[in-house]
Design a protein around this motif. Structure first.
Motif, PDB file in Angstrom:
ATOM      1  N   GLY A   1     -14.135   8.696 -26.686  1.00  0.00           N
ATOM      2  CA  GLY A   1     -14.947   8.099 -25.620  1.00  0.00           C
ATOM      3  C   GLY A   1     -14.967   6.587 -25.694  1.00  0.00           C
ATOM      4  N   ILE A   2     -15.076   6.046 -26.909  1.00  0.00           N
ATOM      5  CA  ILE A   2     -15.024   4.591 -27.081  1.00  0.00           C
ATOM      6  C   ILE A   2     -13.649   4.056 -26.674  1.00  0.00           C
ATOM      7  N   ALA A   3     -12.595   4.773 -27.032  1.00  0.00           N
ATOM      8  CA  ALA A   3     -11.240   4.359 -26.636  1.00  0.00           C
ATOM      9  C   ALA A   3     -11.097   4.360 -25.112  1.00  0.00           C
ATOM     10  N   MET A   4     -11.724   5.337 -24.458  1.00  0.00           N
ATOM     11  CA  MET A   4     -11.667   5.375 -22.989  1.00  0.00           C
ATOM     12  C   MET A   4     -12.386   4.178 -22.387  1.00  0.00           C
ATOM     13  N   LEU A   5     -13.524   3.809 -22.943  1.00  0.00           N
ATOM     14  CA  LEU A   5     -14.250   2.639 -22.434  1.00  0.00           C
ATOM     15  C   LEU A   5     -13.437   1.360 -22.622  1.00  0.00           C
ATOM     16  N   LEU A   6     -12.779   1.216 -23.755  1.00  0.00           N
ATOM     17  CA  LEU A   6     -11.949   0.036 -23.979  1.00  0.00           C
ATOM     18  C   LEU A   6     -10.748   0.002 -23.033  1.00  0.00           C
ATOM     19  N   SER A   7     -10.164   1.152 -22.760  1.00  0.00           N
ATOM     20  CA  SER A   7      -9.049   1.213 -21.809  1.00  0.00           C
ATOM     21  C   SER A   7      -9.511   0.894 -20.398  1.00  0.00           C
ATOM     22  N   LEU A   8     -10.691   1.380 -20.049  1.00  0.00           N
ATOM     23  CA  LEU A   8     -11.247   1.074 -18.728  1.00  0.00           C
ATOM     24  C   LEU A   8     -11.518  -0.421 -18.591  1.00  0.00           C
ATOM     25  N   TRP A   9     -12.000  -1.038 -19.676  1.00  0.00           N
ATOM     26  CA  TRP A   9     -12.219  -2.477 -19.651  1.00  0.00           C
ATOM     27  C   TRP A   9     -10.905  -3.222 -19.421  1.00  0.00           C
ATOM     28  N   ARG A  10      -9.831  -2.790 -20.088  1.00  0.00           N
ATOM     29  CA  ARG A  10      -8.538  -3.438 -19.913  1.00  0.00           C
ATOM     30  C   ARG A  10      -7.990  -3.195 -18.508  1.00  0.00           C
ATOM     31  N   LEU A  11      -8.274  -2.013 -17.951  1.00  0.00           N
ATOM     32  CA  LEU A  11      -7.814  -1.711 -16.598  1.00  0.00           C
ATOM     33  C   LEU A  11      -8.477  -2.636 -15.584  1.00  0.00           C
ATOM     34  N   VAL A  12      -9.748  -2.879 -15.743  1.00  0.00           N
ATOM     35  CA  VAL A  12     -10.479  -3.739 -14.804  1.00  0.00           C
ATOM     36  C   VAL A  12     -10.146  -5.205 -15.049  1.00  0.00           C
ATOM     37  N   ARG A  13     -10.077  -5.603 -16.291  1.00  0.00           N
ATOM     38  CA  ARG A  13      -9.924  -7.010 -16.643  1.00  0.00           C
ATOM     39  C   ARG A  13      -8.474  -7.472 -16.749  1.00  0.00           C
ATOM     40  N   GLY A  14      -7.570  -6.573 -17.102  1.00  0.00           N
ATOM     41  CA  GLY A  14      -6.164  -6.896 -17.385  1.00  0.00           C
ATOM     42  C   GLY A  14      -5.581  -7.975 -16.514  1.00  0.00           C
ATOM     43  N   PRO A  15      -5.010  -9.006 -17.112  1.00  0.00           N
ATOM     44  CA  PRO A  15      -4.546 -10.138 -16.307  1.00  0.00           C
ATOM     45  C   PRO A  15      -3.311  -9.843 -15.454  1.00  0.00           C
ATOM     46  N   THR A  16      -2.461  -8.920 -15.895  1.00  0.00           N
ATOM     47  CA  THR A  16      -1.242  -8.659 -15.124  1.00  0.00           C
ATOM     48  C   THR A  16      -1.158  -7.178 -14.761  1.00  0.00           C
ATOM     49  N   ALA A  17      -0.273  -6.898 -13.825  1.00  0.00           N
ATOM     50  CA  ALA A  17      -0.082  -5.509 -13.389  1.00  0.00           C
ATOM     51  C   ALA A  17       0.444  -4.606 -14.515  1.00  0.00           C
ATOM     52  N   PRO A  18       1.403  -5.065 -15.340  1.00  0.00           N
ATOM     53  CA  PRO A  18       1.830  -4.188 -16.443  1.00  0.00           C
ATOM     54  C   PRO A  18       0.694  -3.864 -17.421  1.00  0.00           C
ATOM     55  N   ASP A  19      -0.218  -4.802 -17.644  1.00  0.00           N
ATOM     56  CA  ASP A  19      -1.377  -4.517 -18.496  1.00  0.00           C
ATOM     57  C   ASP A  19      -2.230  -3.420 -17.890  1.00  0.00           C
ATOM     58  N   ARG A  20      -2.410  -3.474 -16.599  1.00  0.00           N
ATOM     59  CA  ARG A  20      -3.219  -2.455 -15.924  1.00  0.00           C
ATOM     60  C   ARG A  20      -2.521  -1.094 -15.935  1.00  0.00           C
ATOM     61  N   ILE A  21      -1.218  -1.082 -15.777  1.00  0.00           N
ATOM     62  CA  ILE A  21      -0.477   0.186 -15.830  1.00  0.00           C
ATOM     63  C   ILE A  21      -0.565   0.795 -17.221  1.00  0.00           C
ATOM     64  N   LEU A  22      -0.422  -0.033 -18.236  1.00  0.00           N
ATOM     65  CA  LEU A  22      -0.535   0.452 -19.609  1.00  0.00           C
ATOM     66  C   LEU A  22      -1.943   0.976 -19.890  1.00  0.00           C
ATOM     67  N   ALA A  23      -2.959   0.292 -19.371  1.00  0.00           N
ATOM     68  CA  ALA A  23      -4.336   0.758 -19.548  1.00  0.00           C
ATOM     69  C   ALA A  23      -4.555   2.086 -18.836  1.00  0.00           C
ATOM     70  N   LEU A  24      -3.983   2.248 -17.656  1.00  0.00           N
ATOM     71  CA  LEU A  24      -4.104   3.507 -16.928  1.00  0.00           C
ATOM     72  C   LEU A  24      -3.402   4.634 -17.671  1.00  0.00           C
TER      73      LEU A  24
END
Length: 91
Positions: free
Chosen positions: A16-39
């Motif tokens: 659950g903590i890992a999911m929250l951190l991934s969600l944070w990276r998905l919302v905040r991620g500076p580039t599109a590849p960062d967001r894809i990796l977070a997703l």
């Protein structure tokens, strides 16, 4: 010796903590590849969460749902990556 239910509960908390951190990276991620990796990471952690939850409840339906999410997650990652590279989905 640690009880299996306690180990599964701790695993659920960690995932659950890992999911929250991934969600944070998905919302905040500076580039599109960062967001894809977070997703993609969210897909994997969702699968892990469902498998652990299925083990905790001793139910097989969660494993089947995890397989469906795995297939959809793979397809979604491929489509998003293709869009980022080529700016076109259908070829």
């Amino acid at each position: 010796m640690i009880d299996i239910d306690i180990a599964i509960a701790l695993g659920l908390i960690v995932v659950g903590i890992a999911m929250l951190l991934s969600l944070w990276r998905l919302v905040r991620g500076p580039t599109a590849p960062d967001r894809i990796l977070a997703l993609d990471t969210l897909y994997v952690t969702t699968i892990a969460l469902l498998v652990l939850f299925g083990m905790y409840l001793d139910s097989e339906i969660y494993f089947e749902v995890a397989l469906i999410i795995a297939m959809l997650g793979f397809f979604g990652t491929v489509v998003l990556s293709k869009y980022v590279v080529r700016r076109d989905i259908v070829e």
